[in-house]
Every structure is written in structure tokens, then in C-alpha cells.
Design a protein around this motif. Structure first.
Motif, PDB file in Angstrom:
ATOM      1  N   ASP A 397      87.139   6.227 -50.000  1.00  0.00           N
ATOM      2  CA  ASP A 397      87.523   7.439 -50.716  1.00  0.00           C
ATOM      3  C   ASP A 397      88.002   7.108 -52.134  1.00  0.00           C
ATOM      4  OD1 ASP A 397      88.352   9.961 -51.440  1.00  0.00           O
ATOM      5  OD2 ASP A 397      90.096  10.005 -50.117  1.00  0.00           O
ATOM      6  N   PRO A 398      87.353   7.670 -53.175  1.00  0.00           N
ATOM      7  CA  PRO A 398      87.799   7.388 -54.542  1.00  0.00           C
ATOM      8  C   PRO A 398      89.214   7.887 -54.831  1.00  0.00           C
ATOM      9  CG  PRO A 398      86.180   9.172 -54.520  1.00  0.00           C
ATOM     10  CD  PRO A 398      86.185   8.571 -53.148  1.00  0.00           C
ATOM     11  N   TYR A 399      89.628   8.932 -54.151  1.00  0.00           N
ATOM     12  CA  TYR A 399      90.977   9.472 -54.312  1.00  0.00           C
ATOM     13  C   TYR A 399      91.997   8.431 -53.863  1.00  0.00           C
ATOM     14  CZ  TYR A 399      94.186  13.552 -54.483  1.00  0.00           C
ATOM     15  OH  TYR A 399      95.165  14.465 -54.792  1.00  0.00           O
ATOM     16  N   GLY A 400      91.741   7.795 -52.713  1.00  0.00           N
ATOM     17  CA  GLY A 400      92.649   6.781 -52.211  1.00  0.00           C
ATOM     18  C   GLY A 400      92.670   5.533 -53.079  1.00  0.00           C
ATOM     19  N   LYS A 401      91.497   5.139 -53.574  1.00  0.00           N
ATOM     20  CA  LYS A 401      91.437   3.960 -54.429  1.00  0.00           C
ATOM     21  C   LYS A 401      92.250   4.170 -55.706  1.00  0.00           C
ATOM     22  CE  LYS A 401      86.860   2.432 -52.835  1.00  0.00           C
ATOM     23  NZ  LYS A 401      85.451   2.205 -53.210  1.00  0.00           N
ATOM     24  N   ARG A 402      92.232   5.394 -56.216  1.00  0.00           N
ATOM     25  CA  ARG A 402      92.940   5.688 -57.456  1.00  0.00           C
ATOM     26  C   ARG A 402      94.451   5.738 -57.240  1.00  0.00           C
ATOM     27  NH1 ARG A 402      90.855  10.444 -61.339  1.00  0.00           N
ATOM     28  NH2 ARG A 402      89.209   8.897 -61.495  1.00  0.00           N
ATOM     29  N   MET A 403      94.902   6.245 -56.094  1.00  0.00           N
ATOM     30  CA  MET A 403      96.331   6.484 -55.866  1.00  0.00           C
ATOM     31  C   MET A 403      96.988   5.435 -54.963  1.00  0.00           C
ATOM     32  SD  MET A 403      97.414   9.697 -57.096  1.00  0.00           S
ATOM     33  CE  MET A 403      96.533  10.838 -58.170  1.00  0.00           C
ATOM     34  N   TRP A 404      96.236   4.459 -54.483  1.00  0.00           N
ATOM     35  CA  TRP A 404      96.775   3.439 -53.574  1.00  0.00           C
ATOM     36  C   TRP A 404      97.942   2.687 -54.231  1.00  0.00           C
ATOM     37  CZ3 TRP A 404      95.046   1.980 -48.641  1.00  0.00           C
ATOM     38  CH2 TRP A 404      95.559   0.782 -48.148  1.00  0.00           C
ATOM     39  N   PRO A 405      98.988   2.306 -53.487  1.00  0.00           N
ATOM     40  CA  PRO A 405      99.219   2.558 -52.053  1.00  0.00           C
ATOM     41  C   PRO A 405     100.087   3.787 -51.781  1.00  0.00           C
ATOM     42  CG  PRO A 405     100.802   0.945 -52.790  1.00  0.00           C
ATOM     43  CD  PRO A 405      99.990   1.332 -54.015  1.00  0.00           C
ATOM     44  N   ALA A 406     100.547   4.475 -52.842  1.00  0.00           N
ATOM     45  CA  ALA A 406     101.407   5.646 -52.611  1.00  0.00           C
ATOM     46  C   ALA A 406     100.658   6.718 -51.831  1.00  0.00           C
ATOM     47  CB  ALA A 406     101.889   6.206 -53.944  1.00  0.00           C
ATOM     48  N   PHE A 407      99.358   6.838 -52.056  1.00  0.00           N
ATOM     49  CA  PHE A 407      98.506   7.760 -51.308  1.00  0.00           C
ATOM     50  C   PHE A 407      97.259   6.984 -50.922  1.00  0.00           C
ATOM     51  CE2 PHE A 407      95.003  10.982 -51.494  1.00  0.00           C
ATOM     52  CZ  PHE A 407      95.331  11.641 -50.330  1.00  0.00           C
ATOM     53  N   LYS A 408      96.991   6.907 -49.629  1.00  0.00           N
ATOM     54  CA  LYS A 408      95.927   6.039 -49.128  1.00  0.00           C
ATOM     55  C   LYS A 408      94.588   6.739 -48.963  1.00  0.00           C
ATOM     56  CE  LYS A 408      99.164   2.941 -46.815  1.00  0.00           C
ATOM     57  NZ  LYS A 408      99.550   2.276 -45.545  1.00  0.00           N
ATOM     58  N   GLY A 409      94.507   7.971 -49.477  1.00  0.00           N
ATOM     59  CA  GLY A 409      93.234   8.672 -49.421  1.00  0.00           C
ATOM     60  C   GLY A 409      92.985   9.353 -48.089  1.00  0.00           C
ATOM     61  N   ARG A 410      91.733   9.753 -47.906  1.00  0.00           N
ATOM     62  CA  ARG A 410      91.385  10.605 -46.764  1.00  0.00           C
ATOM     63  C   ARG A 410      90.541   9.894 -45.716  1.00  0.00           C
ATOM     64  NH1 ARG A 410      88.734  14.739 -50.859  1.00  0.00           N
ATOM     65  NH2 ARG A 410      88.047  12.698 -51.584  1.00  0.00           N
ATOM     66  N   ASP A 411      90.319   8.601 -45.878  1.00  0.00           N
ATOM     67  CA  ASP A 411      89.453   7.893 -44.937  1.00  0.00           C
ATOM     68  C   ASP A 411      90.039   7.814 -43.534  1.00  0.00           C
ATOM     69  OD1 ASP A 411      87.485   7.424 -46.826  1.00  0.00           O
ATOM     70  OD2 ASP A 411      88.290   5.485 -47.423  1.00  0.00           O
ATOM     71  N   GLY A 412      91.365   7.820 -43.425  1.00  0.00           N
ATOM     72  CA  GLY A 412      91.994   7.670 -42.119  1.00  0.00           C
ATOM     73  C   GLY A 412      91.695   8.796 -41.149  1.00  0.00           C
ATOM     74  N   CYS A 413      91.319   9.963 -41.666  1.00  0.00           N
ATOM     75  CA  CYS A 413      90.939  11.081 -40.788  1.00  0.00           C
ATOM     76  C   CYS A 413      89.425  11.255 -40.704  1.00  0.00           C
ATOM     77  CB  CYS A 413      91.589  12.386 -41.259  1.00  0.00           C
ATOM     78  SG  CYS A 413      91.020  12.967 -42.874  1.00  0.00           S
ATOM     79  N   ARG A 414      88.690  10.375 -41.385  1.00  0.00           N
ATOM     80  CA  ARG A 414      87.231  10.522 -41.458  1.00  0.00           C
ATOM     81  C   ARG A 414      86.478   9.439 -40.695  1.00  0.00           C
ATOM     82  NH1 ARG A 414      86.289  12.051 -47.899  1.00  0.00           N
ATOM     83  NH2 ARG A 414      87.407  14.051 -47.852  1.00  0.00           N
TER      84      ARG A 414
END
Length: 552
Positions: A397-414
């Protein structure tokens, strides 16, 4: 299939024009549902293969996340061709097969239409950015820089940073509310609206029964490009973006939810009514979500229903919180229609998010089946799947890559659906899955739970069957909601059927009173409590109480 499963394949309970009202919709994330060809990515034929299972749950419809041609910068939510299927998911012939198979199983089909933006690789955008005077020059939101070269205003992207990207060919900025590879279409251009309605008609003709309209309140923007005002810290309510994203620091009154949006939605409703189709809109807003739901779903000219975010929050909803939300909904959207969800492809799975025990997980599902509105369930939710832990090197998830580690993106539910625990890929694929299958998920696989009468899967089937068997729960009025400590209480009523519902939303025993009148205990298969000899309800931790008023 066992006998209970076969019972659940019955014909829809709402076959008429309002079939969507009170419907249970099962969301399928196609990349992660079932891979039919061994490439590690789920596809349309894989979905068709698993439809008997979906029908066995007792749902009314499926919502299929985007499968259109796309460079996959945001995994299909960046469309480069609205009229075709991305080869990784199959072909139009595969889609037609899927539609036929779904209808044979009495399942309606919603597809995810992403109309607010396209991919920057869409031919429309390539033409639009080529010059300032081409036929599609006004199809996207372009604006000149300020005199100092900075963006036209302070609007921010949900994915972080400015929502404006400089283009060196036009020497202008273009708007993107999400990734910079997702330029926003200009709904103030009549040809854009006409073309997008043609897109919707194309899929209606192919047999879809409705649309999930992605980011439906983002379609139009303020033509004056006025700055959004700041939002006081105490008013910030991070729902549409994580708290670490400064997107939540603005009051988004100019970059979305503009009044002109209603004009397009009326056109969309007229088109859908021609085909007996329905739409559920995704309304993304931290402050005015329920008000917008009311604006967009009241009457018969706009959306049929709207996807509400209030139960997608980070905190487990208490009796007091649900009462507050319901009272607010009644005030601002009493004549509208909500669609509730606990989990989806954009948020951590609710069992993990709310730190639920299995008893709590079951109680919240029973509660959802008793709320007024339609329901969206997310694939794997019926298995009690927790959020998967994804290592940074496996992140997609590009969102997680950008905000890691404070926000780990959406891959964990996908991560992929788990069908069978006999192999490390959970029966999802014979190849290497695009995201790793969680080891914590394997012991919750469908095949394992099918043979365990006490499994969460069967509780989901029983709860959905309970809802289907009671018209008051599908489409009746909801009244007298209150919080009695940790117990949530309310009534559901329709056409003479009146049901009392109470839920102890805590891990400690609690007591409440039964309402006046003669009541019959129902929902015993869901763990429903009955009144004690003293006439009161003594509820165990996470226990519901469901009762039907006796007819005189």
C-alpha cells in the motif's frame, strides 16, 4: 454443505423495487478473494467459483471492489479504462459469467464505481494535460500557480501533502484528492458528467444491480478555489484519515461536499431507476458525515443509501456512543437510509481495532443485524479474522509506505481470504500470493469452521437468518433507543411486528428492565437471554436479549 447452509440459499426476502432496503451486502476485495489461475492475484473467475459459499451466508448482494483496467498505483481505485476489465482480473466475458452465476444464486451485484478521479494514465488525462486548448482541456481540475509559484490554495490530499501537483506541459497545477497519480475529474464540465453517466449505463446494460459510489461527496469542488479554514484541535475527528495526517486539521468545506454535487446525483438516480438499480454512496467526512448522509439519501431523487463511517471508528462503540449516533442520525437524516459497516478494505479489521473477545465479536454482529439500515460485511469478517501483521518489506500500500511506521497502511485488512488450512496459502492460490497469508488466519479457514458448529462462521449465518426472518429488523422503524449503563436498548417495529432488543456491550454482567407488555423470548440460537423470575433481564458479559411482543 450442511443443512443450515442449504437453508440460507433461499430466494431474496425483498424482491420488489426496494430490494436494497435492509439488504446485507458482502464486500469482496477481488485481489484477495480467490485466485483461479495461480498468478497470486484473485480474479473474477475466482469470485464466481466461491459464490456458492457467499450465497450460503444468507447475504442479499455482493459488492465487488474495482476490477477495471488500471496501473494499480492504488490497486484499482486509479482507473485507466472504465469500459474493460484489467487482465489480472480476467475479461469482460468473465465478468458476464460472474453476473450470471451471482443471479443464479439469488445474489445482487454492486460494483465499485470510482468517478471522482481517474488514473493519470487514462487517455482522457493524457489528452487534457497535453495543452490548454484541446477538447478535454477542461475535463480535469487545472489552476494557475500563485505569483510565487506555490499551489492555488491550501487544499490537502488524504494521502498526505498538497492536493495540487505541478504539470510541466501545461505549466499549471492539477487537483488530486488522493495520490498524485489520481487526478480529479472536473464535474463542472457538462461533458464529463455525460460521459460518466454513459459509463454507468454500460455496466447496467451488462446486468449489474447497483453501484458502490466511491468518495461520492468528492465529485465537485469550489470553482473559486477558496482556502479551507483551519479546524480547532478540539473539533478534529480523524475518521477519513489517520490522526498523524494534517488532512484532519482542515474544515473541508471547499474541496468536497459542494451543493452542485446534488445535480449530478439526481441524474445518476434517474439512470439507475431505469434499470431498477440502487446505489450506496461512500461519504467521507470527519465532521458532517451523518448530515451529508441525510442530504444525499432523503427522498427518491438522490442515493438510495449511504455508507456511514461512525461505526468504522477506532474505538469500540459503547451503548452511549451508539445512542448518540442514532439520535444524531434521526435528527439530520431521519428520512434517509444508512448502510452500516464495522470493517472494510480501508481500515484495520474491527476485532483487532476494538480489541474484542470472541463473545464481544459475536455480540456486535448480532447488534448490527438489529440496527435500522442496510449492512456491509467485509470478506473474512464472518471468520473472525484479526488484522494481519505485515512486514515493511512485504508492504504494498503506497499510503502505508508514505506514513510508516505511525500508520502502517491498509494491507493488514487486505490479505488473502483463507479457505483451507491444508497449505500455507490458505487455498487462495497455487502461486505466490500478492500479500502473504497470515498464519494467524489459517486456523480460522472456512473449511475448518464449516465442521465446527460453534464457530463464528455459523454465528454469522444464524444472525443473518434471524434478520431475514423478521421484517421489523430489515426495514422497520427504530424507536426508544437508550443506554442503561453498558446496556443498549431499543425497539424495532414494522407492520405489527415489534421486537425489543438489548445488548450488554461490556465484559461484565449487567441488569436492565423489560418494557411493559407480554413478550416472547426469541433469538435463543444467538445466545439471547430471557427475563428472570423477578421480571428483569440479567445479561451476562456481551449477551443480547431479543423478545417479540405477543399479539393480543
Amino acid at each position: 454443505m450442511n443443512q443450515e447452509t442449504e437453508i440460507e440459499t433461499a430466494a431474496p426476502v425483498n424482491p420488489g423495487p426496494e430490494w436494497w432496503r435492509g439488504a446485507i451486502i458482502y464486500q469482496i476485495y477481488p485481489r484477495s478473494f480467490q485466485d483461479s489461475n495461480g498468478d497470486g492475484i484473485g480474479d473474477l473467475l475466482g469470485i464466481a467459483q466461491r459464490l456458492p459459499y457467499v450465497a450460503s451466508l444468507g447475504v442479499d448482494a455482493v459488492w465487488i471492489s474495482p476490477f477495471f483496467t488500471s496501473p494499480m498505483k492504488d490497486f484499482g481505485y486509479d482507473v485507466s479504462d472504465y469500459y474493460d476489465v484489467d487482465p489480472m482480473f480476467g475479461s469482460l466475458a468473465d465478468f458476464d459469467h460472474l453476473i450470471r452465476a451471482a443471479h443464479e444464486h439469488h445474489l445482487k451485484v454492486f460494483i465499485d464505481l470510482v468517478l471522482s478521479h481517474t488514473s493519470d494514465e487514462h487517455p482522457w488525462f493524457r489528452e487534457s494535460r497535453s495543452s490548454r486548448d484541446n477538447p478535454k482541456a477542461n475535463w480535469y481540475v487545472w489552476a494557475d500557480a500563485k505569483p510565487d509559484g506555490t499551489p492555488p490554495n491550501n487544499w490537502l490530499s488524504i494521502f498526505g501533502g498538497s492536493s495540487w501537483q505541478w504539470d510541466t506541459t501545461r505549466c499549471q497545477y492539477y487537483l488530486h484528492n488522493f495520490l498524485q497519480e489520481q487526478p480529479d475529474l472536473n464535474f463542472h464540465e457538462p461533458e464529463v458528467q455525460k460521459t460518466l453517466l454513459d459509463v454507468a449505463r454500460f455496466w447496467l446494460v451488462r446486468g449489474v444491480d447497483g453501484f458502490r459510489l466511491d468518495t461520492v461527496n468528492f465529485y465537485t469542488h469550489d470553482v473559486q478555489l477558496r482556502d479551507n479554514p483551519p479546524l480547532p484541535v478540539e473539533e478534529r475527528n480523524p475518521i477519513t484519515a489517520p490522526a498523524v495526517n494534517p488532512y484532519t486539521w482542515q474544515n473541508h468545506i471547499y474541496d468536497k461536499t459542494r451543493p452542485e454535487n446534488l445535480v449530478f446525483l439526481r441524474k445518476m438516480r434517474d439512470l439507475m431507476d431505469e434499470y431498477g438499480a440502487a446505489a450506496v454512496g461512500e461519504v467521507g467526512d470527519d465532521q458532517r458525515g451523518l448530515e451529508i448522509l441525510g442530504e444525499y439519501t432523503t427522498g427518491d431523487e438522490l442515493l438510495n443509501m449511504s455508507y456511514a463511517f461512525e461505526l468504522l471508528a477506532d474505538h469500540a462503540p459503547s451503548a452511549g456512543y451508539i445512542t448518540k449516533v442514532t439520535e444524531h442520525l434521526h435528527r439530520v437524516a431521519g428520512l434517509g437510509w444508512a448502510c452500516w459497516a464495522f470493517s472494510n478494505h480501508d481500515v484495520p479489521r474491527h476485532g483487532t481495532r476494538w480489541k474484542l473477545t470472541e463473545a464481544g465479536y459475536r455480540c456486535y454482529l448480532t447488534l448490527m443485524m438489529c440496527l435500522r439500515g442496510s449492512v456491509c460485511l467485509y470478506q473474512g469478517e464472518e471468520l473472525g479474522l484479526p488484522e494481519a501483521e505485515i512486514a515493511f518489506e512485504d508492504l504494498q500500500d503506497p499510503y502505508g509506505k508514505r506514513m510508516w511506521p505511525a500508520f502502517k497502511g491498509r494491507d493488514g485488512c487486505r490479505t488473502p481470504m483463507v479457505w483451507d488450512a491444508s497449505n500455507q496459502n490458505g487455498g487462495f492460490s497455487s502461486g505466490h500470493p500478492w500479500l502473504p497469508v497470515s498464519h494467524d488466519h489459517l486456523n480460522r479457514a472456512v473449511a475448518t469452521q464449516e465442521h465446527d458448529p460453534s464457530a463464528v462462521l455459523h454465528h454469522y449465518r444464524r444472525a443473518m437468518s434471524f434478520r431475514r426472518n423478521h421484517p421489523a429488523l430489515r426495514k422497520g422503524a427504530l424507536t426508544d433507543m437508550s443506554a442503561d449503563g453498558t446496556i443498549l436498548r431499543f425497539m424495532r417495529e414494522h407492520d405489527g411486528e415489534q421486537i425489543f432488543c438489548a445488548f450488554n456491550l461490556s465484559g461484565e454482567p449487567a441488569v436492565t428492565d423489560m418494557p411493559d407488555g407480554r413478550w416472547h423470548q426469541i433469538g435463543i440460537e444467538l445466545g439471547s437471554a430471557g427475563p428472570a423470575p423477578d421480571g428483569r433481564l440479567h445479561l451476562g458479559p456481551w449477551q443480547p436479549a431479543l423478545a417479540l411482543r405477543a399479539k393480543h
